[in-house]
Design an enzyme around this catalytic site. Structure first.
Site, mmCIF file in Angstrom:
data_model
loop_
_atom_site.group_PDB
_atom_site.id
_atom_site.type_symbol
_atom_site.label_atom_id
_atom_site.label_comp_id
_atom_site.label_asym_id
_atom_site.label_seq_id
_atom_site.Cartn_x
_atom_site.Cartn_y
_atom_site.Cartn_z
ATOM 1 C CD GLU A 39 44.303 31.524 55.538
ATOM 2 O OE1 GLU A 39 43.109 32.013 55.187
ATOM 3 O OE2 GLU A 39 45.209 32.323 55.220
ATOM 4 C CE1 TYR A 118 40.473 33.509 51.387
ATOM 5 C CE2 TYR A 118 40.296 32.455 53.397
ATOM 6 C CZ TYR A 118 40.936 33.245 52.788
ATOM 7 O OH TYR A 118 42.077 33.776 53.310
ATOM 8 C CG ASP A 136 39.283 37.879 51.702
ATOM 9 O OD1 ASP A 136 39.372 38.392 50.257
ATOM 10 O OD2 ASP A 136 39.783 38.185 52.582
ATOM 11 C CB CYS A 174 40.315 48.326 48.277
ATOM 12 S SG CYS A 174 39.554 48.473 46.936
ATOM 13 C CB CYS A 181 41.595 55.769 46.829
ATOM 14 S SG CYS A 181 39.932 55.022 46.706
ATOM 15 C CB CYS A 185 45.836 52.804 47.595
ATOM 16 S SG CYS A 185 45.308 51.286 46.786
ATOM 17 C CB CYS A 191 42.089 52.556 40.959
ATOM 18 S SG CYS A 191 40.610 51.708 41.580
#
Length: 264
Positions: A39, A118, A136, A174, A181, A185, A191
DNA sequence: GTCCAGTACG
DNA sequence: CGTACGGGAC
């Protein structure tokens, strides 16, 4: 009793991840130290560049105590090429805390150096498998576009998968500028942003960075690279950058020389 | 030239 | 709350 459409969408997202999610090395472990390393490396650094560093770090320093037993200078040198060397210093400092006091309670993760909101949530989700969504910039964007009413939550016991899936979806589909899209996706059906064609307006504009050429960043980076290669640099080659590194604990000064931090 | 799994500091 | 912080990749 009906199930909300957004809840169904998250189930679809998780199924997509199970089927097509990339096999990144840190996903093969729930080891907390390994998750922390990945991370911190991923903070502001693309996935592909992190992979080799992650594997070599975990081989060299498999546990927090192993890194704590090395010097900050070794950590910073091994970070060469990953950017933001203070993250290597932070990781070393966190390893020292963990080696001395043990792994902290989940409510105290932000007390670790270099761990903010985060990364603390990421540890809870990816190491402890708690049902939290690490937000994030990519995940925030997906939530804003696809779940304007708010994150509906992950299916019971699938928080880890949902979190990973949101990261991947934000990166692969995205995207901020040119979303894909209609390229498969899994959240495309239903959406609102894609339906309304307002995808670009939802995206926060990233602040322009200052020119890198000739910047203090570049000058510091040049010294750190020389330090990693030669073990010492003349302070006189760039006194201002050298002072800046010393002030941040990224290098030590020994007379007229700049040397790796914490070196004997 | 722009982007990138953020954080700490003033 | 604005700003500094690396450097490879596209």
């Amino acid at each position: 009793m009906t199930v909300a459409p957004d809840v169904l969408a998250v189930r679809r997202l998780v199924r997509w991840f199970d089927r097509e999610g990339p096999d990144l090395p840190w996903r093969r472990t729930r080891d907390r130290w390994a998750v922390l390393v990945s991370e911190v490396m991923l903070q502001a650094t693309p996935v592909a560049r992190v992979i080799p560093y992650y594997e070599s770090w975990l081989t060299r320093w498999p546990r927090a105590a192993d890194l704590a037993a090395s010097s900050v200078g070794d950590a910073v040198a091994a970070w060469q090429g990953l950017g933001y060397p203070r993250r290597a210093r932070n990781l070393h400092a966190a390893a020292t805390v963990i080696a001395q006091s043990g792994w902290p309670d989940a409510s105290r993760y932000q007390d670790l150096p270099g761990v903010g909101a985060y990364t603390a949530d990421a540890l809870r989700c990816f190491a402890d498998e708690q049902p939290v969504l690490p937000e994030d910039v990519n995940v925030r964007r997906v939530v804003a576009r696809r779940f304007p009413a708010g994150w509906p939550g992950a299916p019971r016991g699938r928080g880890w998968h949902a979190g990973q899936a949101m990261m991947d979806l934000g990166r692969e589909f995205c995207r901020a500028r040119a979303p894909r899209c209609d390229d498969g996706c899994p959240l495309r059906p239903g959406c609102p942003a894609a339906d309304a064609g307002v995808v670009h307006e939802v995206t926060p504009v990233t602040r322009r960075q200052a020119r890198y050429e000739g910047s203090m960043r570049q000058r510091r980076g040049f010294l750190l690279k020389a330090l990693a290669e030669d073990g010492r640099v003349r302070v006189s080659s760039d006194p201002e950058a050298a002072d800046s590194l010393v002030a941040e604990g990224l290098a030590d000064r020994r007379g007229s020389l700049l040397v790796p931090a914490g070196s004997a």
